[in-house]
Each structure stands twice: as C-alpha cells, then as structure tokens.
Enzyme design. Structure first.
Site, PDB file in Angstrom:
ATOM      1  N   ASP A   1     -32.580  10.673   8.861  1.00 38.49           N
ATOM      2  CA  ASP A   1     -32.378  10.071   7.541  1.00 38.49           C
ATOM      3  C   ASP A   1     -32.967   8.675   7.396  1.00 38.49           C
ATOM      4  O   ASP A   1     -33.255   8.226   6.312  1.00 38.49           O
ATOM      5  CB  ASP A   1     -30.887  10.053   7.177  1.00 38.49           C
ATOM      6  CG  ASP A   1     -30.168   8.855   7.724  1.00 38.49           C
ATOM      7  OD1 ASP A   1     -30.084   8.734   8.960  1.00 38.49           O
ATOM      8  OD2 ASP A   1     -29.713   8.020   6.921  1.00 38.49           O
TER       9      ASP A   1
ATOM     10  N   TYR B   1     -21.631   7.856   6.536  1.00 38.84           N
ATOM     11  CA  TYR B   1     -21.823   8.369   5.184  1.00 38.84           C
ATOM     12  C   TYR B   1     -20.505   8.882   4.624  1.00 38.84           C
ATOM     13  O   TYR B   1     -20.400  10.037   4.229  1.00 38.84           O
ATOM     14  CB  TYR B   1     -22.910   9.446   5.165  1.00 38.84           C
ATOM     15  CG  TYR B   1     -24.302   8.867   5.266  1.00 38.84           C
ATOM     16  CD1 TYR B   1     -24.893   8.256   4.164  1.00 38.84           C
ATOM     17  CD2 TYR B   1     -25.020   8.906   6.455  1.00 38.84           C
ATOM     18  CE1 TYR B   1     -26.162   7.718   4.239  1.00 38.84           C
ATOM     19  CE2 TYR B   1     -26.295   8.362   6.554  1.00 38.84           C
ATOM     20  CZ  TYR B   1     -26.859   7.774   5.435  1.00 38.84           C
ATOM     21  OH  TYR B   1     -28.120   7.231   5.514  1.00 38.84           O
TER      22      TYR B   1
ATOM     23  N   GLU C   1     -34.523  -1.650   7.215  1.00 36.40           N
ATOM     24  CA  GLU C   1     -34.425  -0.212   7.467  1.00 36.40           C
ATOM     25  C   GLU C   1     -34.721   0.545   6.173  1.00 36.40           C
ATOM     26  O   GLU C   1     -34.483   0.041   5.077  1.00 36.40           O
ATOM     27  CB  GLU C   1     -33.031   0.161   7.997  1.00 36.40           C
ATOM     28  CG  GLU C   1     -32.966   1.608   8.487  1.00 36.40           C
ATOM     29  CD  GLU C   1     -31.701   1.944   9.279  1.00 36.40           C
ATOM     30  OE1 GLU C   1     -30.732   1.178   9.217  1.00 36.40           O
ATOM     31  OE2 GLU C   1     -31.710   2.992   9.963  1.00 36.40           O
TER      32      GLU C   1
END
Ligand SMILES: *[C@@H]1O[C@H](CO)[C@@H](O)[C@H](O)[C@H]1NC(C)=O
Length: 435
Positions: free
Chosen positions: A85, A237, A407
């Site tokens: 991801d 998450y 990031e």
C-alpha cells in the site's frame, strides 16, 4: 509511528482551506498548466512499483522483481499478488480495495481521455492487478482474506520486497469475525471494475460482478467493524467511520453496475439512519466514503448545488496544479514529475539498490544501517507516487525518516489518474482551438 499518517485523508486535502482561500481571490481563468499527459503516464507507473507477486514480462518498473511468492501459503490459500500500500510491504485489504475503486471510477468517468492519451491498457492493468488478487482473496461467499503481513513486524525491518524475511501470515474476516467495511469496499471495487471491463472483457466483468454481489450480501448480513474482529489492522487502518459508509458505497456501485433497483432502494432506505448523507463532509478517503456516495447520488438526480460545475472544476485544477509544482516551493509532490520533486521518499524498495542490479541479500536491520540512514537521494525513483506533502506552513523536509511528508500511498495517486487525463484532454483542446 506510520499509523498517524495512515489515518490522514488524501494528503492533498490538508491544503484544502488554504487553496480554497486562494481560489476566492483569483479569477476563474486557469493560471498554471503542467504536462498532464506526463503526469498521467507516471501515475500509472506507480502501481507497477507497488506490485506484489510474480511480475509479468512487460513490467516497466524494472528496479522491481518478484516478491511475496509464498503469501497465504501458511494458511493454505494462494494470496500471491496485489499491491503493497505504501513504503512498506503489508498488503492491507481496505486501502487496496479503495485504490481499485478510485482508478475504476477514473476510467468510468474519463476512460476516453485516458485512451486518447494512449494509457488505457496501463490503466486497465492497474485495476486487474488488484481485482485478480481480490478474486483469490474471496475464497468462499462469506470469507475474505483482508491482510497479508502485519505492520508491527514489517516496520521493524527496512528491506527490499524481494528480500522480505518478515511474517507473511494472512488474516481473514468471516461470519464469526465480520468486517463489513473491508468487505463493502471490496464489493465496491469489484462492482466498479466490472463496469470498466464490460466491453473489453465481458467474462471477467461478469465474474467480478458475481463476487461483488456475494461480498455485499456477506458484508450486509454479518455486520461488524473489521478492526474489532481482525485486530492486526488496528493502529494502521482502523475504520474510524465504521462500515455504514462502505455498505452504502457498495450498494451504490452495484446499482451502477447492474441497474437493479434493489441496490438503489437499499441506499435510499438506509441513507438517513446510516448517517453522513444529509450534511457536508470535509473528508473523502480510504476510510470515509460519504462524499463519494453523495457525488454518485447527485449524478442520478442532477441536483443543483451552491457551487457551479465550473467552480468545482477550477478548484480541482488548482489542487492538481498545486500538487504538480504550482506552490511556494515550486516542488512537485508527484515523484519524478518536473524538475524538482522529493528525492528521499520513505519507501523501502526505492531507497535500496535495485534487486535486479544487486541480488546480494540485504537483511532486516542491514537496510536501516546502510540505506535508510543514507543522506543521498534514493537509488530508484518511484515515479508517480504522491507523497504526504507539505505542512500547513508549506514547508517540506525531504528526509526518508519524515514519513508524514515523504511516504506515498496507492490511494493518493489513484484518484488523480482520471483527473490528469481530463486536464490533458482540455489542454489539447485549448491548444487546438487557439489556432
Ligand atoms: C518559485 O518560482 C517563482 C517563479 O519562477 C520564483 O519567483 C520563486 O522564487 C520560486 N521559489 C522557490 C522557493 O524556488
């Protein structure tokens, strides 16, 4: 640590208020323009850099190689493939599915413009790389494998994906441990993708729709928050908004994909009690989908709002131009675009010598010692990655350890694909009509 960043909505949104202010003092005439075709091409390269699994012969990002080839093996399920991801190597189901939904939406709205720029095949591949994985991960009607690897052990190491030594344990949601948020988003992704493939690959489209319907039923019948039942995802998450938005979002996409009024009735009947429909929402992200549901709903009824389409368009163009370099630092936050962009992206693979150049094993902490701490630029450019970006003072510190700013995540680039194509198309039109 990386958890904080993951909780943010789309990184560009933190400039939202600032840009809205600028917008109000500028004329509606567009000012900056960038090479949107180049941005489109690069945005699609990013998904190739994030590929997990066995890479195909036509892989264009050649500093990457095969990785994660035993994913799911311990649990007796083939979970090879899908996407990492961000700058680490966990495969998180919820943001991966949202990424696929967003690229699919871009193609549904602007597919002709993407094709016009010669990028349709790449865009379709970026979706299929995700949906092929979802098909594998949905092993029976009420089982969805929703994560491979875990943030805790993964973040302990700084390695290339090709050298990974961290746990690749897989985690699932099922009837006893439901996760309507991740299941709903995966249903939305597969329903949206089924629309995309309807013409070019009808069999595949049909298969995706079959999975989407089953997943929606599973998510709706067995309700629960996945982070409560699959604790490993917590702190990375966590679904703050719960699963109501994903269930509505999935039903909305299924309605678009099938024209079956039962899905629309589901949205209408539950919209009020599920929340987030009647009031203004300031975030649209991998977690919170209500704004997206409102947009899809407005397309059905053609409601007149307080802002004109032209104002909305100008605002999105400003946002895109800001991302591409029209900002106080003249810095593109899309990596590899224009003359100035982040060079020390917080990305394990990009920050270590390419595996294809040097196959010598680089261990868990060796990567930290020899590569993470280096003050030089990354040896590999992760083209098309959209980093976290500047702070509220428009400062940006291009340091590998500064993951909040350097990031990137797949779901940041995903919504830009269609927009780049649209802007590129309009730019071409303007050039043509000005002669
Ligand atoms: C950004 O570009 C503008 C216009 O070319 C220039 O005036 C300004 O000094 C630049 N700013 C930085 C930080 O490079």
């Amino acid at each position: 640590m990386v958890m904080m960043m993951k909780k943010k909505p789309l990184s560009i949104s933190k400039n939202y208020c600032f840009l809205l202010f600028i917008f109000s003092i500028l004329s509606t005439r567009s000012i900056a323009s960038h090479n949107y075709a180049d941005a489109l091409t690069k945005s699609l390269l990013y998904f190739e850099a994030q590929r997990s699994g066995h890479l195909p012969y036509n892989q264009r990002v050649t500093w990457r190689d095969h990785s994660g080839l035993t994913d799911g093996l311990q649990q007796g399920v083939d979970l090879v493939g899908g996407y990492y991801d961000a700058g680490d190597h966990v495969k998180f189901g919820l943001p991966m599915a949202f990424t696929v939904t967003m690229v699919s939406w871009g193609i549904i709205e602007y597919g002709d413009y993407i094709a016009g720029a010669g990028e349709l095949d790449h865009a379709l591949e970026s979706i299929k790389w995700g949906t092929d994985y979802f098909i594998k991960a949905h092993t029976s009607p009420n089982v969805l494998w929703a994560e491979v690897g875990d943030g805790y052990t993964d973040h302990y190491c700084w390695q290339r994906p090709e050298d990974m030594t961290t746990s690749r344990q897989a985690y699932k949601v099922d009837e006893n441990n439901p996760g309507s948020d991740v299941v709903g988003e995966t249903a939305a992704a597969m329903a949206a993708a089924s629309i995309v493939f309807r013409k070019t690959n009808p069999r595949y489209s049909h298969l995706l729709l079959h999975h989407a319907k089953q997943l929606f039923e599973f998510g709706d019948k067995y309700r629960g928050k996945y982070d409560e039942n699959m604790g490993v995802v917590k702190n990375y998450y966590t679904s703050i908004s719960g699963f109501n938005d994903e269930l509505l979002w999935a039903a909305m996409w299924l309605y678009k994909a099938t024209d079956d009024h039962r899905y629309l009735s589901y949205v209408i009947d539950n919209a009020d009690s599920f929340g987030g429909i009647g009031w203004s929402i300031t975030e649209f992200s991998w977690d919170v989908k209500f704004a997206g549901i409102q947009v899809l709903a407005s397309q059905l009824k053609c409601a007149m709002g307080d802002v004109t389409p032209q104002e909305l368009f100008q605002f999105s163009k400003q946002q895109v131009d800001y991302v591409l370099g029209s900002n106080p630092l003249n810095m593109s936050y899309l990596v590899g675009f224009g003359p100035k962009f982040p060079s020390r992206v917080h990305h394990r693979g990009a920050s270590i010598v390419s595996y294809r150049e040097n196959k010598g094993f680089i261990g868990c902490t060796e990567g930290y010692d020899n590569w993470y701490g280096s003050s030089g630029p990354n040896p590999n450019i992760v083209f098309g990655a959209l980093v976290g970006g500047p702070n509220h003072k428009d400062e940006f510190f291009d340091r590998r350890g500064n993951y909040m700013q350097t990031e990137a995540c797949t779901y940041n680039t995903a919504p830009l694909v269609g927009i780049f194509a649209k802007l590129n198309y309009l730019e071409d039109m303007n050039l043509r009509t000005s002669y």
